[in-house]
Design a protein around this motif. Structure first.
Motif, mmCIF file in Angstrom:
data_model
loop_
_atom_site.group_PDB
_atom_site.id
_atom_site.type_symbol
_atom_site.label_atom_id
_atom_site.label_comp_id
_atom_site.label_asym_id
_atom_site.label_seq_id
_atom_site.Cartn_x
_atom_site.Cartn_y
_atom_site.Cartn_z
ATOM 1 N N ILE A 1 0.846 -1.202 0.000
ATOM 2 C CA ILE A 1 0.000 0.000 0.000
ATOM 3 C C ILE A 1 0.877 1.246 0.000
ATOM 4 O O ILE A 1 0.630 2.203 -0.748
ATOM 5 N N ARG A 2 1.877 1.231 0.844
ATOM 6 C CA ARG A 2 2.782 2.382 0.948
ATOM 7 C C ARG A 2 3.445 2.679 -0.397
ATOM 8 O O ARG A 2 3.521 3.836 -0.828
ATOM 9 N N TYR A 3 3.934 1.633 -1.059
ATOM 10 C CA TYR A 3 4.569 1.836 -2.358
ATOM 11 C C TYR A 3 3.563 2.342 -3.390
ATOM 12 O O TYR A 3 3.896 3.173 -4.238
ATOM 13 N N GLU A 4 2.348 1.825 -3.332
ATOM 14 C CA GLU A 4 1.313 2.267 -4.278
ATOM 15 C C GLU A 4 1.055 3.762 -4.124
ATOM 16 O O GLU A 4 0.843 4.485 -5.110
ATOM 17 N N ARG B 1 -2.453 4.886 -9.679
ATOM 18 C CA ARG B 1 -2.749 4.122 -8.481
ATOM 19 C C ARG B 1 -4.057 3.348 -8.629
ATOM 20 O O ARG B 1 -4.990 3.805 -9.287
ATOM 21 N N SER B 2 -4.091 2.195 -7.994
ATOM 22 C CA SER B 2 -5.271 1.336 -8.046
ATOM 23 C C SER B 2 -5.918 1.251 -6.661
ATOM 24 O O SER B 2 -5.328 0.683 -5.742
ATOM 25 N N GLN B 3 -7.119 1.775 -6.536
ATOM 26 C CA GLN B 3 -7.827 1.677 -5.260
ATOM 27 C C GLN B 3 -8.207 0.232 -4.964
ATOM 28 O O GLN B 3 -8.203 -0.190 -3.808
ATOM 29 N N ALA B 4 -8.511 -0.532 -6.004
ATOM 30 C CA ALA B 4 -8.843 -1.945 -5.799
ATOM 31 C C ALA B 4 -7.644 -2.690 -5.211
ATOM 32 O O ALA B 4 -7.804 -3.556 -4.336
ATOM 33 N N TRP B 5 -6.446 -2.360 -5.683
ATOM 34 C CA TRP B 5 -5.227 -2.978 -5.145
ATOM 35 C C TRP B 5 -5.054 -2.605 -3.671
ATOM 36 O O TRP B 5 -4.792 -3.461 -2.825
ATOM 37 N N ILE B 6 -5.223 -1.320 -3.374
ATOM 38 C CA ILE B 6 -5.091 -0.856 -1.989
ATOM 39 C C ILE B 6 -6.115 -1.542 -1.098
ATOM 40 O O ILE B 6 -5.794 -2.020 -0.004
ATOM 41 N N ASP B 7 -7.353 -1.627 -1.564
ATOM 42 C CA ASP B 7 -8.408 -2.270 -0.773
ATOM 43 C C ASP B 7 -8.092 -3.748 -0.530
ATOM 44 O O ASP B 7 -8.349 -4.275 0.557
ATOM 45 N N GLY B 8 -7.546 -4.412 -1.549
ATOM 46 C CA GLY B 8 -7.217 -5.821 -1.405
ATOM 47 C C GLY B 8 -6.130 -6.057 -0.368
ATOM 48 O O GLY B 8 -6.208 -7.001 0.425
#
Length: 203
Positions: free
Chosen positions: A110-113, A122-129
């Motif tokens: 998340i930090r790297y994103e 940036r991908s919010q779906a990635w962060i949420d996952g």
């Protein structure tokens, strides 16, 4: 021994907590490392191809990466105090370390994103996952707190470092909410001299 070190790295902190608990901290010569997912630190790369922190250079000059490997090597040098040698206690401690490291892996992704990617990529779906992994793992730890008790081993050290990193980088996550046992356990463990000595600077 030399250790590529970053004050903000939770995996470096895990190594340093172990070193303090084992009485080996004064044997580590700390080398500053500027590791980054995109821009690799050439000094660390020269010691190990993964170019990550922590990386240890042992007395023979061998570069050793991954906090799990480094912590167990230090523990072996000190007489096997933090890694149970066999039986259920060993697998419990290793399983807890793996779960806690998974929390850190997700938090760092998340930090790297948020810091290494331009905002439009940036991908919010990635962060949420990744956040879902953190949530489910902390929920798993909450009823296990009685098993943590007053233990000092690689499982409890890894968990404490993970929770400390969440406090440092993700205070808005509010991980304590709904997890009173875990919060109380961490607040007590965080008072250990090894945790105080390795406390990172404020974000």
């Amino acid at each position: 021994m030399k250790l590529f070190h970053s004050h903000s790295s939770p995996f470096v902190r895990k190594v340093m907590v172990c070193a303090h608990e084992l009485g080996l901290a004064d044997r580590l010569d700390l080398l500053s490392a500027a590791v980054h997912p995109l821009n690799r630190d050439r000094n660390v790369l020269a010691a190990h191809p993964l170019a990550q922190a922590p990386t240890l250079i042992d007395e023979s000059g061998e570069g050793i990466a991954d906090s799990r490997v480094i912590c167990e090597m230090l523990d072996a040098q000190a007489g096997h105090r933090l890694f149970p040698m066999e039986g259920p206690a060993r697998w419990r401690a290793l399983n807890e370390q793996s779960a806690a490291d998974g929390v850190l892996d997700a938090a760092l992704l998340i930090r790297y994103e948020l810091t290494a990617r331009p905002e439009n990529e940036r991908s919010q779906a990635w962060i949420d996952g990744q956040q879902a992994k953190i949530t489910s793992t902390l929920d798993w730890f909450e009823p296990r707190v009685p098993l943590l008790a007053d233990r000092l081993d690689i499982g409890t050290i890894a968990l404490a470092c993970a929770l400390g990193y969440l406090d440092l980088r993700f205070p808005d996550l509010g991980w304590r909410a709904g997890r009173p046992q875990l919060a109380a356990w961490y607040d007590a463990f965080a008072q250990r001299p090894s945790m105080q000595a390795t406390r990172p600077p404020a974000a």
